[in-house]
Structures are given as C-alpha cells and as structure tokens.
Design a protein around this motif. Structure first.
Motif, PDB file in Angstrom:
ATOM      1  N   PRO A  41      -4.690  16.913   6.613  1.00  0.00           N
ATOM      2  CA  PRO A  41      -5.530  15.889   7.339  1.00  0.00           C
ATOM      3  C   PRO A  41      -5.722  14.614   6.328  1.00  0.00           C
ATOM      4  O   PRO A  41      -7.044  14.269   6.339  1.00  0.00           O
ATOM      5  CB  PRO A  41      -6.614  16.866   7.547  1.00  0.00           C
ATOM      6  N   VAL A  42      -4.858  13.746   5.715  1.00  0.00           N
ATOM      7  CA  VAL A  42      -5.045  12.832   5.174  1.00  0.00           C
ATOM      8  C   VAL A  42      -4.083  11.827   5.858  1.00  0.00           C
ATOM      9  O   VAL A  42      -3.241  11.908   6.585  1.00  0.00           O
ATOM     10  CB  VAL A  42      -4.522  13.090   3.794  1.00  0.00           C
ATOM     11  N   VAL A  43      -4.783  10.420   5.463  1.00  0.00           N
ATOM     12  CA  VAL A  43      -4.041   9.280   5.863  1.00  0.00           C
ATOM     13  C   VAL A  43      -4.009   8.431   4.438  1.00  0.00           C
ATOM     14  O   VAL A  43      -4.730   8.212   3.986  1.00  0.00           O
ATOM     15  CB  VAL A  43      -5.011   8.746   6.944  1.00  0.00           C
ATOM     16  N   LYS A  44      -2.846   7.483   4.816  1.00  0.00           N
ATOM     17  CA  LYS A  44      -2.647   6.300   4.068  1.00  0.00           C
ATOM     18  C   LYS A  44      -2.612   5.048   4.726  1.00  0.00           C
ATOM     19  O   LYS A  44      -1.710   4.888   5.632  1.00  0.00           O
ATOM     20  CB  LYS A  44      -1.421   6.486   3.098  1.00  0.00           C
ATOM     21  N   ILE A  45      -3.435   4.093   4.346  1.00  0.00           N
ATOM     22  CA  ILE A  45      -3.014   2.683   4.984  1.00  0.00           C
ATOM     23  C   ILE A  45      -2.967   1.771   3.828  1.00  0.00           C
ATOM     24  O   ILE A  45      -3.602   1.668   3.026  1.00  0.00           O
ATOM     25  CB  ILE A  45      -4.454   2.550   5.942  1.00  0.00           C
ATOM     26  N   GLU A  46      -1.770   0.848   4.269  1.00  0.00           N
ATOM     27  CA  GLU A  46      -1.658  -0.169   3.202  1.00  0.00           C
ATOM     28  C   GLU A  46      -1.680  -1.459   4.029  1.00  0.00           C
ATOM     29  O   GLU A  46      -0.917  -1.663   5.023  1.00  0.00           O
ATOM     30  CB  GLU A  46      -0.080   0.185   2.584  1.00  0.00           C
ATOM     31  N   LEU A  47      -2.337  -2.581   3.563  1.00  0.00           N
ATOM     32  CA  LEU A  47      -2.290  -3.852   3.940  1.00  0.00           C
ATOM     33  C   LEU A  47      -1.623  -4.864   3.054  1.00  0.00           C
ATOM     34  O   LEU A  47      -1.618  -4.669   1.830  1.00  0.00           O
ATOM     35  CB  LEU A  47      -3.626  -4.481   4.150  1.00  0.00           C
ATOM     36  N   VAL A  48      -0.463  -5.443   3.543  1.00  0.00           N
ATOM     37  CA  VAL A  48       0.255  -6.256   2.726  1.00  0.00           C
ATOM     38  C   VAL A  48       0.219  -7.741   3.199  1.00  0.00           C
ATOM     39  O   VAL A  48       0.062  -8.110   4.476  1.00  0.00           O
ATOM     40  CB  VAL A  48       1.690  -5.979   2.743  1.00  0.00           C
ATOM     41  N   PHE A  49       0.111  -8.605   2.152  1.00  0.00           N
ATOM     42  CA  PHE A  49       0.085 -10.004   2.368  1.00  0.00           C
ATOM     43  C   PHE A  49       0.844 -10.797   1.679  1.00  0.00           C
ATOM     44  O   PHE A  49       0.931 -10.676   0.432  1.00  0.00           O
ATOM     45  CB  PHE A  49      -1.588 -10.556   2.299  1.00  0.00           C
ATOM     46  N   GLU A  50       1.230 -11.947   2.218  1.00  0.00           N
ATOM     47  CA  GLU A  50       2.272 -12.994   1.413  1.00  0.00           C
ATOM     48  C   GLU A  50       1.297 -13.901   0.497  1.00  0.00           C
ATOM     49  O   GLU A  50       1.026 -14.975   0.933  1.00  0.00           O
ATOM     50  CB  GLU A  50       3.391 -13.618   2.250  1.00  0.00           C
TER      51      GLU A  50
END
Length: 422
Positions: A41-50
């Motif tokens: 029950p785990v989650v990974k979120i990654e936000l990527v910006f230029e």
C-alpha cells in the motif's frame, strides 16, 4: 524434491513489454501518467519541470530555488515540513538537474491525500526565509568544496568541461563565488518565471480513482513565463585536462566521446558495444585492467544522456604509477575489438546479461514508471524497449565492430586526469 545439483533448462529470455501506463490530463491541462500495480500500500509521485541548469541566467539559481521550497512556507517552518512528511510516513526528495527539476514523494496510500496537500503547500506558498537561504548557500559551498576534493567527482566535472567548455551549461563548474553572487530576489524571480515550466506528473503504486481525483484537484502550479533561451554552441579550449595532486597514491581518469542520443537508429549498437568494452563486470576492460593487471578495483564505461547532448564515459580510479598504462590498455582493448574476431559465445553471454538485467530492473511499479519516464522525457514511446530487445537478439560481430569504429576512436577521445600523470 527439487534436485539442486541439476541446473534448470536454459531458454531464451523473453520480454513481453512494459505494463500499460495510463495517461490523462488534469483540468489545468497537466499531463498525468499513472500505473496501478504492486501489492504494497505505497505510492510514489514525481513532478518534473523543465527548469534545470540549462535555463539559468545565473549559476546555481535553479538548484537553490528548488531546494528552498522545503525551507519554509507561509504557515510552516522547514522543521514542521520535515516532521509533517515523517508523521505521514512519507519521504520528500527534491532533485535539481541539468535539464529538469524533479520533486518526488514516496508514501503510504492511506495518507496520500494529506501528503498531496502538504506538497501543494510547498509548491504554491514558499516563504523563501532569509536565514534558511544563507544556511543553504553555506551548505552548498561546503558541498562544492568537498566534491572538488574527491578526485573521482572532480575528474568527472573536468571531463564535462573538456567536452563542452566551461561556458556551456553542461560543462560549467560551480565555485563558492557563484553561490555568493546569488541573492534571494534571484530565487523569487526564477520561481515566478521559470521553475514550474511544462509540469508533468508521474504516479505509480496502489492508485485508485479517488487518489487520482485528489491529485487533479489539489495539485496546482504557478504559471511560468514562456521565453526562449539563446542557445550557445559548446566550445572546449582543452580536449585533455590534467589536474595534479601531489603525493596522490591513485589517479582518477576519465575518457569521453560524444555519442548518439536514444532517438538515433545506431544507439543500440553503441550501447551493446559499450557494454562489451566496459559496461558490466564481465567486460573486457574489467578483465584486463582489474583482473589481470590489478591497476584498479573497478573500471566502467557508460552513457550519460542529457536533453541537448549525450556522451559516453570510461572512468576508473587507478594506481597512480599506472595512470598512462591504463590508457594504453584501454586502447589495446579497443584495437582488439576492431581487429580481432569476437567470439560468438562472448556476445551471447553479454546479450543474455543485458536482457536479464533489464528484466530485473522492472521488478516494482516504481521501477517500471522510471523506465517509462526515461523514454517519455526523451520524446520516445515504450516501443523503444521492444527495439532494444530486438537489437540484442540481432547483435553480432559486425554490428559491434562498426559501433566501436564509429564511437570509440581513441585519438578523438576527451580525457581528464586528477592525480598524477605517470
């Protein structure tokens, strides 16, 4: 009972493709890529910006701006932010790079609504407190000094300088004065104008529709200005850089060549040839320079992909007295690949290793999404990996020799030595 004295039958390593990655756009038009998979029950979120080094007008502004997001918001101190993620069973990681800035959070699914709320506060309400800014600058200067004292890291930095030149974003080196020249207003300006340009969201793990809905409605980004960067051409004054360290017992050596990026049709040929030369523990460089000569504990050859250029690097920390001997042996191994027969069995061992290691590298939802992100950011799709396995099946002596001749010209190599040039 299983008889462990009998080896299991060998078979062809098959790749059936990556699991399907879903894509949708938020109400604000932001691309969201998600993968529902995994038992935990785990989650990974990654936000990527230029918004990386490539876009800076002043050195280190992107790094400092990104890192300051976690140093305080309008309602929370840096300590409260850290404790907030910890209490939710989450871990925050901010990674400014050459081309992009990424913000990653790992956490428990049951708390991820609160995690997203806290993450959104960091993004939209940073306070840029002056005391924390001065501490961050001081720590950054200490980190630069420490890294420059490590021969291996300094040699890698010098190789980039040899390839691209010190005025090009990929070749520039930071010093303490660069950090001192950055003011808090520079960070606020970069935050307002550039930091959140072209945001993308990658999320994987145990995801459901409710979590996706929360993500869509709660995560927002400040609007960045649209502007173009005046590109400059790489200009290297020195193809070979030597930095002497008196009394050093070993030298850090680096060799590099410009190579095709992942979109080029001959990239897989380069990758296979590179692996045979120095890309895994059974490579020719390891057998020669580590096992037979004993010049080093390890020598590796690998590609480094940036959005506007790619280069391959051979790197090792060697006994100082054998610095030049190591270069001689690297040349010998390149010449052997060009001029001597390459046993079919050696190619088979290599391609089996590469196939198996790839399959081992996609064992979790997070790793699968990382593979997807890699091709997505390069402007490719997941068929890239199907073509990779096809290239492994078709690898032969001729394709390897052709790639070595094209991409490993010893006389055209860029080099950096930190230590003693003996």
């Amino acid at each position: 009972m299983l008889d462990r004295s009998i080896a299991p039958p060998a078979g062809e390593i098959a790749f059936s493709g990556l699991p399907k990655i879903n894509q949708q756009s938020s109400t604000a038009g932001i691309d969201i890529f998600w993968l529902q998979a995994g038992d935990q029950p785990v989650v990974k979120i990654e936000l990527v910006f230029e918004a990386g080094i490539w876009f800076e007008s002043k050195k280190s502004v992107s790094w400092l701006t990104a890192k300051m997001l976690a140093e305080g918001t309008k309602n929370k101190t840096a300590r409260q932010i850290t404790e907030g993620f910890e209490k939710l069973g989450a871990f925050l990681e901010i990674s400014p790079g050459f081309d992009d800035v990424s913000i990653t959070v790992y956490g428990l699914k049951r708390n991820f609504n609160q995690v997203i709320s806290l993450l959104n506060e960091l993004i939209n309400e940073p306070a840029f407190p002056e005391p924390e800014f001065e501490i961050l600058k001081s720590n950054r200067k200490d980190q630069i000094a420490l890294n420059d004292n490590k021969s291996n890291l300094f040699a890698s930095k010098k190789l980039r300088e040899a390839i691209y030149g010190s005025t090009y974003p990929y070749g520039q080196a930071l010093c303490s004065d660069d950090i001192d020249n950055v003011q808090i207003e520079d960070l606020k300006k970069y935050y307002t104008e550039r930091l959140f340009h072209q945001p993308k969201i990658y999320i994987s793990g145990q995801i459901d529709e409710q979590l996706l809905a929360v993500l869509e409605t709660q995560i927002t980004f400040p609007k960045s200005l649209v502007f173009s960067k005046t590109e400059i051409a790489p200009y290297s004054k020195q193809r070979k850089i030597y930095v002497e360290k008196e009394g050093s017992m070993q030298s850090s050596i680096r060799m590099g060549w410009l190579i095709p990026d992942r979109t080029q049709k001959d990239y897989f040929d380069y990758q296979i040839a590179n692996s045979l030369l120095g890309g895994y523990f059974g490579s020719r460089l390891m057998k020669n320079i580590r096992e037979e000569k004993g010049y080093t504990y390890g020598i590796n050859s690998y590609p480094i992909h940036l959005k506007h250029s790619s280069f391959g690097m051979i790197g090792a920390d060697v006994v100082a007295a054998h610095t030049q001997d190591t270069f001689v042996e690297i040349k010998n191994e390149i010449d052997k690949l060009l001029n001597d027969p390459i046993p079919k069995e050696e190619i088979e061992v290599l391609t089996n290793y590469l196939s198996g290691s790839f399959l081992a590298s996609i064992g979790t939802p997070f790793h699968v999404m990382e593979k997807f992100k890699k091709v997505q950011e390069a402007g490719l799709d997941v068929s890239y990996y199907d073509r990779y396995f096809e290239a492994l099946r078709n690898a032969n002596e001729q394709t390897i020799k052709k790639a070595v001749e094209k991409f490993f010209n010893f006389d055209e190599a860029y080099t950096a030595i930190v230590g003693l040039n003996q």
